[in-house]
Scaffold this active site. Structure first.
Site, PDB file in Angstrom:
ATOM      1  N   ASP A 110      37.314  37.077  33.077  1.00 23.19           N
ATOM      2  CA  ASP A 110      38.679  36.750  32.638  1.00 23.19           C
ATOM      3  C   ASP A 110      39.742  37.560  33.370  1.00 23.19           C
ATOM      4  O   ASP A 110      40.855  37.699  32.890  1.00 23.19           O
ATOM      5  CB  ASP A 110      38.816  36.946  31.124  1.00 23.19           C
ATOM      6  CG  ASP A 110      39.074  38.396  30.733  1.00 23.19           C
ATOM      7  OD1 ASP A 110      38.564  39.301  31.416  1.00 23.19           O
ATOM      8  OD2 ASP A 110      39.802  38.606  29.754  1.00 23.19           O
ATOM      9  N   GLU A 111      39.395  38.087  34.524  1.00 27.86           N
ATOM     10  CA  GLU A 111      40.292  39.025  35.190  1.00 27.86           C
ATOM     11  C   GLU A 111      40.218  38.843  36.698  1.00 27.86           C
ATOM     12  O   GLU A 111      39.128  38.701  37.249  1.00 27.86           O
ATOM     13  CB  GLU A 111      39.834  40.438  34.800  1.00 27.86           C
ATOM     14  CG  GLU A 111      40.618  41.541  35.400  1.00 27.86           C
ATOM     15  CD  GLU A 111      39.982  42.904  35.098  1.00 27.86           C
ATOM     16  OE1 GLU A 111      39.016  42.979  34.315  1.00 27.86           O
ATOM     17  OE2 GLU A 111      40.463  43.879  35.683  1.00 27.86           O
TER      18      GLU A 111
ATOM     19  N   ASP B 221      44.895  38.829  33.551  1.00 33.79           N
ATOM     20  CA  ASP B 221      43.801  39.052  32.593  1.00 33.79           C
ATOM     21  C   ASP B 221      44.069  38.200  31.355  1.00 33.79           C
ATOM     22  O   ASP B 221      45.175  38.211  30.805  1.00 33.79           O
ATOM     23  CB  ASP B 221      43.726  40.539  32.223  1.00 33.79           C
ATOM     24  CG  ASP B 221      42.488  40.874  31.391  1.00 33.79           C
ATOM     25  OD1 ASP B 221      41.647  41.661  31.863  1.00 33.79           O
ATOM     26  OD2 ASP B 221      42.379  40.361  30.260  1.00 33.79           O
TER      27      ASP B 221
END
Ligand code: TTP
Ligand code: MG
Length: 401
Positions: free
Chosen positions: A99-100, A4
């Site tokens: 973003d993960e 992340d």
């Protein structure tokens, strides 16, 4: 691994603009506007700022923070590059959000020495190529890896060895467990359960009686047991966008403007996936909630906004001609997705020009945001829907798998 990125939106802004580095920065909007913080830099978090906080509150707590509206296309670009880096390390990649992601690296770690060194190498590439910090959790299952990455932030790397899952989780507050919202937390608190360790030894029956089937999941997660696989996303079978109007409408120009806009969103997604569609479907929901879909199959697969719009419009016209009630929701979708065929000489010049036009528009939008270039028709929406860099905030995406 669970990976992340730290303070994602803000960090992208800081990577692009050195003046923002090391300072309290907020992405979400100017503080005199309504709205909430989307992302706060770690410097800003020291003042108590966090995602979801009203901008006005954020300003009160930290007036010296730099407030940025943000532009989604930058984050989407960074996200794509982030995922591409991860895919270099293992093909078993499951993006969860921009973003993960989860990455199953089983069998690939020996190339890098150890799994720890592999994670360090991933972090290093993300840092070097994107200027962003990633936090990585390593564990034998998804839920523990996710908690580990979260706990390691910022710029963290935390490995939970196989066998240590329970002792790692035990002291943590239950709120750290994914899926525990405010409500579950309150019920558990009422039962005197405040740590994951306490939850892990709570009899299953008790959890079942309070939470039904999800009580079992809670119990397994609290014990570090999670058999969910890392699953690469299946290819979409259809792409669609729809929106509900604030007020039911019969206004043809509004309906067509909305159809045009939604069709452009569908078209750009279609082209981004490198596909063409054979079938186009219009969806309408009337004031009384009756919902209909009308489809048309094209003689030639297409990926142009114009074809989607023209087909949608002719389906819409036929429906409106029946003069039913006002419309509550409109949507447009494409299906029967195929790989683009090679251009045949038979295809007329205007179709080719449309394709070139779409490619040019896509490039501009990728660089400057969706509303940087618009067809005259969709300008009508300007007064009706809030406009952001990303587009008008009216569409609900839906990808059928
Ligand atoms: P997160 O990963 O939850 O947050 P973050 O990357 O900003 O910070 P952290 O270091 O804690 O991971 O979300 C990723 C991005 O998603 C975030 O940068 C902005 C966006 N986002 C919102 O727009 N609204 C929200 O409420 C949240 C939580 C995130
Ligand atoms: Mg993040």
């Amino acid at each position: 691994m669970h990976i992340d990125l730290d303070a994602f939106f803000v960090s992208v802004e800081q990577a692009l603009n050195p003046e923002l580095r090391g300072k309290p920065v907020v992405v979400g909007g100017k503080p005199d506007r309504r709205g909430v913080v989307a992302s706060a830099s770690y410097e800003a978090r020291r003042f108590g700022l966090h995602a979801g906080m009203p901008l006005a509150t954020a300003y009160r707590l930290c007036p010296q923070a730099i407030f940025i509206v943000g532009s989604f296309h930058k984050y989407r670009d960074a996200s794509q590059r982030f995922m591409t880096i991860l895919a270099d390390f293992s093909p078993y990649l499951e993006p969860v959000s921009l973003d993960e992601a989860y990455l199953d690296v089983t069998g690939f770690e020996s190339i890098h020495g150890s799994i720890h060194q592999m994670a360090a190498a991933i972090k290093q590439r993300i840092k070097r190529e994107l200027g962003l910090c990633a936090s990585i959790g390593i564990a034998s299952c998804k839920v523990v890896a996710k908690i580990a990455s979260e706990l390691s932030k910022p710029d963290g790397l935390l490995e939970v060895a196989a066998g240590d899952e329970r002792s790692f989780l035990a002291p943590l507050p239950i709120a750290k467990l994914p899926g525990i919202g405010r409500k579950t937390e309150r019920v558990l608190a009422g039962l005197g359960i405040s740590t994951i360790g306490k939850l892990s030894i709570t009899p299953l029956d008790v959890l079942r009686s309070h939470f039904g089937a999800s009580g079992e999941v809670l119990h397994r997660f609290a014990n570090g047991i999670d058999d969910r696989k890392v699953e690469p996303p299946a290819a979409a079978k259809s792409i669609s966008r729809e929106t509900t109007f604030g007020k039911d409408t019969r206004d043809r120009s509004l309906l067509k403007a909305t159809l045009r806009y939604l069709g452009e969103r569908v078209g750009s997604e279609l082209r981004q996936r490198g596909k063409q569609a054979r079938r186009i479907t219009l969806k309408l929901r009337y004031a009384d909630f009756t919902t209909i879909t009308r489809s048309h199959t094209l003689s030639q697969a297409s990926d142009t906004d114009q074809t989607i719009f023209d087909t949608g419009t002719s389906l819409l016209k036929k429906e409106l001609a029946q003069g039913k009630q006002p419309i509550r929701l409109i949507g447009i979708g494409v299906s029967n997705l195929v790989e683009p065929g090679r251009q045949l000489d038979m295809i007329d010049k205007s179709a080719q020009r449309q394709e070139q036009l779409n490619r040019a528009i896509d490039r501009i939008r990728n660089k400057y945001g969706f509303t940087a270039i618009q067809t005259g028709r969709t300008l009508l929406l300007k007064d009706i829907f809030p406009e952001t860099d990303e587009g008008y905030t009216l569409h609900t995406p839906s990808l059928s798998r």
